[in-house]
Design a protein around this motif. Structure first.
Motif, short mmCIF file in Angstrom:
data_model
loop_
_atom_site.label_atom_id
_atom_site.label_comp_id
_atom_site.label_asym_id
_atom_site.label_seq_id
_atom_site.Cartn_x
_atom_site.Cartn_y
_atom_site.Cartn_z
N THR A 185 12.74 9.20 4.93
CA THR A 185 11.81 8.42 5.74
C THR A 185 10.48 8.23 5.03
O THR A 185 9.67 7.44 5.46
N MET A 193 0.83 -1.19 0.00
CA MET A 193 0.00 0.00 0.00
C MET A 193 0.87 1.25 0.00
O MET A 193 1.72 1.40 0.86
N ASN A 194 0.68 2.10 -0.98
CA ASN A 194 1.37 3.40 -1.02
C ASN A 194 0.32 4.49 -0.95
O ASN A 194 -0.59 4.52 -1.78
N SER A 195 0.44 5.37 0.04
CA SER A 195 -0.59 6.38 0.18
C SER A 195 0.02 7.75 0.39
O SER A 195 1.00 7.89 1.12
N GLN A 244 9.32 6.59 10.17
CA GLN A 244 8.53 6.05 9.07
C GLN A 244 7.24 5.38 9.55
O GLN A 244 6.62 4.63 8.83
N ALA A 265 -0.81 -0.14 13.92
CA ALA A 265 -1.81 -1.14 14.30
C ALA A 265 -1.13 -2.48 14.58
O ALA A 265 -1.48 -3.18 15.54
N HIS A 266 -0.16 -2.84 13.74
CA HIS A 266 0.57 -4.10 13.98
C HIS A 266 1.40 -4.02 15.27
O HIS A 266 1.47 -4.97 16.03
N TYR A 281 3.05 7.41 3.04
CA TYR A 281 3.59 6.20 3.65
C TYR A 281 3.46 5.01 2.72
O TYR A 281 2.70 5.03 1.75
N GLU A 282 4.25 3.99 3.03
CA GLU A 282 4.15 2.73 2.30
C GLU A 282 4.07 1.61 3.33
O GLU A 282 4.66 1.70 4.40
N PHE A 283 3.32 0.58 3.00
CA PHE A 283 3.26 -0.59 3.89
C PHE A 283 3.17 -1.84 3.03
O PHE A 283 2.41 -1.89 2.07
N CYS A 284 3.95 -2.83 3.40
CA CYS A 284 3.90 -4.07 2.62
C CYS A 284 4.34 -5.25 3.45
O CYS A 284 5.39 -5.22 4.08
N CYS A 285 3.53 -6.27 3.51
CA CYS A 285 3.98 -7.56 4.03
C CYS A 285 3.22 -8.64 3.30
O CYS A 285 2.07 -8.93 3.60
N GLU A 316 -13.23 8.73 12.24
CA GLU A 316 -12.65 10.05 12.41
C GLU A 316 -12.78 10.94 11.17
O GLU A 316 -12.62 12.14 11.27
N PRO A 341 -0.13 4.30 9.83
CA PRO A 341 -1.27 3.68 10.52
C PRO A 341 -1.20 2.16 10.58
O PRO A 341 -1.58 1.56 11.59
N LEU A 342 -0.71 1.53 9.52
CA LEU A 342 -0.68 0.08 9.54
C LEU A 342 0.47 -0.46 10.38
O LEU A 342 0.31 -1.45 11.09
N LEU A 397 4.06 -10.03 14.34
CA LEU A 397 3.40 -8.72 14.18
C LEU A 397 4.42 -7.59 14.34
O LEU A 397 4.41 -6.60 13.59
N MET A 443 -6.57 8.37 14.55
CA MET A 443 -5.40 7.73 13.94
C MET A 443 -4.73 8.69 12.97
O MET A 443 -5.40 9.33 12.17
N LEU A 444 -3.42 8.78 13.07
CA LEU A 444 -2.70 9.76 12.28
C LEU A 444 -2.44 9.24 10.86
O LEU A 444 -2.01 8.11 10.69
N LEU A 445 -2.73 10.08 9.87
CA LEU A 445 -2.44 9.69 8.49
C LEU A 445 -1.27 10.54 8.00
O LEU A 445 -1.40 11.75 7.84
#
Lengths: 389, 175, 414
Positions: free
Chosen positions: B111, A15-17, C210, C217-218, C7-11, A222, C213-214, C252, C1-3
């Motif tokens: 970052t 996910m890239n946001s 870095q 949460a993890h 950001y990037e998230f990957c697993c 929110e 939100p994800l 996690l 929750m802060l946005l």
């Protein structure tokens, strides 16, 4: 924690946001070994200018790509067959789907191309999908279905399901997340909300899935009201799009997905988007869980309330408090949206005989009886508690 | 029925020119700072002879290259050498614009996954520290304090002022 | 929750957890079209009988295809030897059973066999891999490193004294199997420090630059499992539920930190490890409270936010808002104290308490400047919220050596 049976989870989606995410696509595609993507878009389903924004993001990349902006309501395998031939002839090596409808089509196309099916029209819901497919990128747009990131593809009357259908990458860019359509924003957010709520309380508990549903629920609570009152609010709209993407990742295999099933069944009749239907069903479904069990209502309180409220609520009151917050949140939005979010199936103009047909479809699964009873209560909106006795 | 259209990506000449200009200036400023600021000087002294690094945008520039030869730090132009010790590659031109128009500091951009760093980590860290110091010199405090994690309050007024004048003059004159 | 603005998230790893998760291996391999896996492990793991458990569970495995030659430190030669074994036997998948070094080695082998590489160096750095590798199943035998879900590998070339780092999403294992049987025999001392390694991943994930939100949460989910079950697993090693909860918590935490990155604790910990040879987990345990104290002024809210996950609603509610961050720090210290008591003092609480094999102090005070210097060469500093220079590092190390709380007035605040 107690783990009785096996617990499993997969989210193949990166996910890239955020700001200028789309401009990162050439780099991301290179990382997936792709150089010539085919963009699929549905003009009716994407905000104006979305295609232009996406195309300009490739500026200075020296890439060549294809654009097909004719994904439409018809969802016909003939179109897929046409696209498959083009992909093979012109050597497109990745797909980019702009918006929810295009995402479904792209998943089906990806299957056809990757498995080198002689003809797309040979695809059936039973087609085995057990090998990785080619690179697929979904761009989340305002009005996202939330299924873009899931391992499901709804196409025509069929539902395809495999972890390999899920995209490699979801890009969530604020320029595509904003819109002018408050109702679509509400439905998109409510679909994410309903699916995330169900994923979060599903039993047995799964902490991997809950990480996604937790973030999705918090983002919706929110930000959705602000996004509905001003769908052009970049920050709020981006958060809603994030939640939509996360809810697709949290969509459980099996487990509790009653709201999702009801949403898909009724939205298929063209009586409104799945989010609107799921919002309508939510109070009845939660009530069903309360009465018949098989769901962890109490676990919902933490994502639904802030940390302080959660900590202050005694364990025995958590389930009711959670239900109350969820119901109030949904009915608050329904109130603001007025006609765009009817509260009963009757109000949507669904003819009675169609309801019976749909009940039959719902009845097929193992949780059929429960879903049917929920759907019946959605018909005229009589308070489930009043009806229960 | 709609058909597939094949499209070539457009160009962004203005952004490209802006990024190229600021890379050029940053390169010359690093060269200047290596003479005018003791900390930058000692960072470079710790790096090996013929040390070369570059900063620029994928997929094909613009770039700036800075290298050390016979103990002297020089801006080496905009052409990527065959071999270098560290390459800080910004993933795309637009991210490059964000960074070089100082909307995002190098540290923040790192970052945010905007950069790909190639090369040995200790060298890359030295380059990031050098860039940080140069940013403090080049930018007004209000912008620089956003750009670096800890704005150097402990620097003397003299270091800031003299350094800034020296670096600007040298960078513009290419000394 | 802060946005965050970006950001990037990957697993992408398929996660399977349970008391009999290993039994799924044949089915999972078959789904990947693989039939002949090479099992990679080390002597410690094999000696503890863990590979036998895997072999039994995974059906008949060729004993010639089980190799336990991975050294405690990954090694380039071993990578090439194992790759040769894989190729000579026409294997079609890898199963890595072990801790961080085994995982790294397996990832290295996978690059060689998938890319037919003669020179592994050509694939080092970030982004050199462009396509999926052979199926890799990771079976962690410690609940700590999280390397079953990380996209990096470090391979050492001991001849050339080189450390090669590899980073790519293609290095992520395809499948991670978390099975309680893999950690049931782990002694309390190891359980304690590997558990604190996982805890440091989760906690640093919550405050590093870095974070997103994800990852948050993890990380929160991880903290809650690790804090609740680490004492139980140490007290009663054969508690299967505690063991599995730790494995899930560590996983996690791995997912969180590989996306948020880590900061000061890892920065100083890597340096302490390389200068004085202190086990990584022990460094993490000792330094974790200091990482929190050092960054407190920049991340108070995030640190306070850990309290609910850690200590539960009751303590959270009883603690006034402005004291919550501080409470988190004191709970981590208390956890270290408890682990110290339960391991007969082997779980050190300060750098001065760490003993080497002969029972002598492993970290002499005179070594601190060298550690502070070495930390400047480590990449984790980039992701720490507050700047760190040599003097900052030394100040933190001195406090950690003495085992006294950090004098926060001395932290240079940016």
């Amino acid at each position: 924690m107690k783990v009785e049976s096996l617990l499993s989870f997969t989210c193949p989606v990166k996910m890239n946001s955020g700001n200028k995410v789309l401009e990162g696509l050439p780099f991301e595609l290179a990382g997936l070994n792709a150089a010539k993507p085919l963009i699929l878009a549905s003009p009716n389903d994407t905000p104006p200018k979305a295609i232009k924004i996406l195309l300009s993001a490739f500026g200075d990349s020296k890439m060549t790509f294809g654009l097909f902006d004719g994904i439409d309501e018809a969802e016909d395998l003939g179109t897929i067959e046409y696209l498959k031939n083009i992909c093979q002839k012109d050597r497109y090596d990745a797909l980019i789907a702009l918006g929810g409808r295009a995402a479904d089509a792209a998943k089906v196309l990806n299957m056809t191309v990757s498995y080198k099916l002689p003809d797309a029209r040979l695809l059936t819901a039973e087609t085995t999908i057990n090998k990785p497919l080619g690179p697929l990128v979904v761009a989340i747009t305002a009005g996202a279905t939330g299924l873009e990131t899931s391992s499901l593809a709804h196409f025509g009357n069929r539902v395809y399901r495999s972890e390999y259908l899920a995209p490699s990458l979801a890009v969530i860019d604020p320029r595509l997340a904003v819109s002018q359509d408050a109702a679509a924003m509400a439905c998109s957010g409510l679909a994410a909300f309903a699916r995330a709520v169900e994923a979060h309380g599903a039993v047995p508990e799964n902490p991997f899935r809950r990480a996604y549903s937790f973030a999705a629920i918090r983002f919706i609570l929110e930000n959705l009201p602000a996004a509905v009152s001003n769908p052009g609010n970049r920050k709020a709209a981006l958060a809603v799009a994030n939640a939509a993407a996360m809810s697709g990742c949290a969509l459980a295999d099996g487990g509790n997905t009653g709201l999702h099933k009801i949403g898909q069944a009724f939205s298929g009749t063209g009586r409104g988007p799945a989010g609107m239907i799921m919002a309508m069903a939510l109070p009845y479904m939660l009530n069903d869980y309360k009465v018949n069990g098989g769901f962890d209502l109490a676990a919902l309180l933490h994502p639904l309330a802030d940390d302080d409220t959660f900590a202050k609520t005694p364990e025995s009151e958590r389930a009711d408090a959670a239900t109350d917050i969820a119901n109030r949140f949904v009915s608050g939005l329904q109130k603001t949206a007025g006609k765009a979010l009817p509260r009963t199936l009757k109000e949507t103009g669904l003819p009675g005989y169609l309801l019976e047909d749909l009940l039959e479809t719902l009845d097929a699964g193992p949780d059929g009886a429960r879903l049917c009873s929920v759907a019946r209560r959605m018909w005229d909106g009589v308070s489930p508690d009043a009806k229960k006795g | 029925m709609a058909r597939v259209r094949e499209i070539s990506s457009g160009r962004k000449p203005l952004k490209r020119a802006y990024v190229a200009m600021f890379l050029w200036f940053t390169g010359r400023a690093i060269q200047a700072a290596a003479k005018a600021d003791n900390q930058v000087k000692s960072e470079f002294e710790a790096l090996p002879e013929n040390f070369t690094f570059s900063l620029g945008c994928l997929p094909d520039g613009p770039w700036m290259v800075v290298g050390k030869k016979n103990g002297v730090v020089k801006y080496l132009g905009g052409k990527l050498p065959e071999k270098q010790h560290v390459r800080l590659a910004i993933k795309n031109l637009d991210a490059g614009f964000l960074i070089l128009s100082f909307q995002e500091s190098t540290a923040l951009a790192t970052t945010r996954n905007r950069l790909v760093t190639d090369g040995e980590v200790p060298y890359a860290l030295a380059v990031i520290r050098i860039l940080d110091i140069v940013e403090v010199y080049l930018l007004p405090k209000i912008i620089a304090s956003l750009a670096v994690k800890r704005y150097p309050k402990h620097w003397s007024v003299a270091r800031k002022l003299k350094g800034r004048i020296a670096i600007y003059t040298r960078a513009l004159l290419g000394l | 929750m802060l946005l965050p603005d970006y950001y990037e998230f990957c697993c992408r790893v398929k996660l399977i957890a349970g008391h009999d998760a290993l039994e799924k291996i044949p089915e999972l391999l078959a789904a990947k079209g693989a039939r002949k896996p090479l099992i990679i492990t080390d002597k410690g793991v094999a000696g503890a009988g863990l590979v036998d458990i895997v072999s039994r569970a995974a059906g008949k495995l060729d004993p010639n295809l089980v190799n336990d030659s991975v050294p405690p430190d990954s090694d380039l030669k071993v990578v090439h030897e194992l790759a040769k074994l894989y190729q000579e036997n026409a294997c079609d998948a890898l199963i890595a059973v072990g801790g961080g070094s085994v995982m790294d080695t397996a990832k290295g082998v996978n690059i060689v066999v998938s890319e037919n590489a003669t020179d592994l160096m050509a694939f080092s750095g970030v982004g050199a891999l462009k396509r999926p590798l052979k199926p890799l199943v990771a079976v962690p035998t410690t609940a700590g490193t999280g390397s079953e879900v990380t996209q990096v590998a470090v391979i050492k070339d001991h001849d050339k004294h080189l450390k090669m780092a590899f980073g790519s999403y293609f290095l992520l294992p395809d499948i991670a199997i978390l099975d309680s049987r893999m950690t049931l025999t782990m002694p309390p001392f190891i359980t304690a420090m590997t558990g604190m390694d996982a805890m440091s991943h989760a906690v640093e994930a919550c405050y590093c630059l870095q974070k997103n939100p994800l990852s948050d949460a993890h990380a929160l989910a991880a903290v809650s499992l690790l804090y609740a079950y680490l004492p139980q697993a140490v007290n009663n090693p054969s508690d299967r539920d505690a063991r599995l909860s730790m494995a899930i918590g560590a996983c996690l935490a791995g997912m969180a930190f590989s996306n948020s990155m880590v900061g000061l604790v890892h920065n100083l910990g890597h340096a302490t490890g390389s200068v004085c040879g202190v086990p990584h987990g022990l460094c993490m345990a000792i330094l974790l409270p200091y990482g929190l104290e050092y960054n407190l002024h920049k991340r108070e809210e995030a640190i306070a936010g850990l309290l609910l996950s850690m200590a539960g609603p009751h303590i959270y509610k009883e603690t006034p808002e402005e004291q919550r961050a501080q409470k988190v720090i004191s709970l981590i210290r208390k956890l270290n104290d408890d682990l110290h008591a339960k391991t007969g003092g082997r779980h050190a609480r300060s750098l001065s308490e760490v003993k080497d094999r002969d029972g002598k102090p492993a970290v002499p005070r005179e070594a601190l400047p060298q550690i502070a210097q070495a930390a400047l060469l480590d990449g984790a500093s980039v992701y720490n919220p507050e700047e760190t220079d040599y003097e900052d590092n030394l100040m933190v190390l001195e406090a950690a050596w003495e085992g006294k709380p950090l004098d926060r007035a001395k932290v240079k605040k940016g």
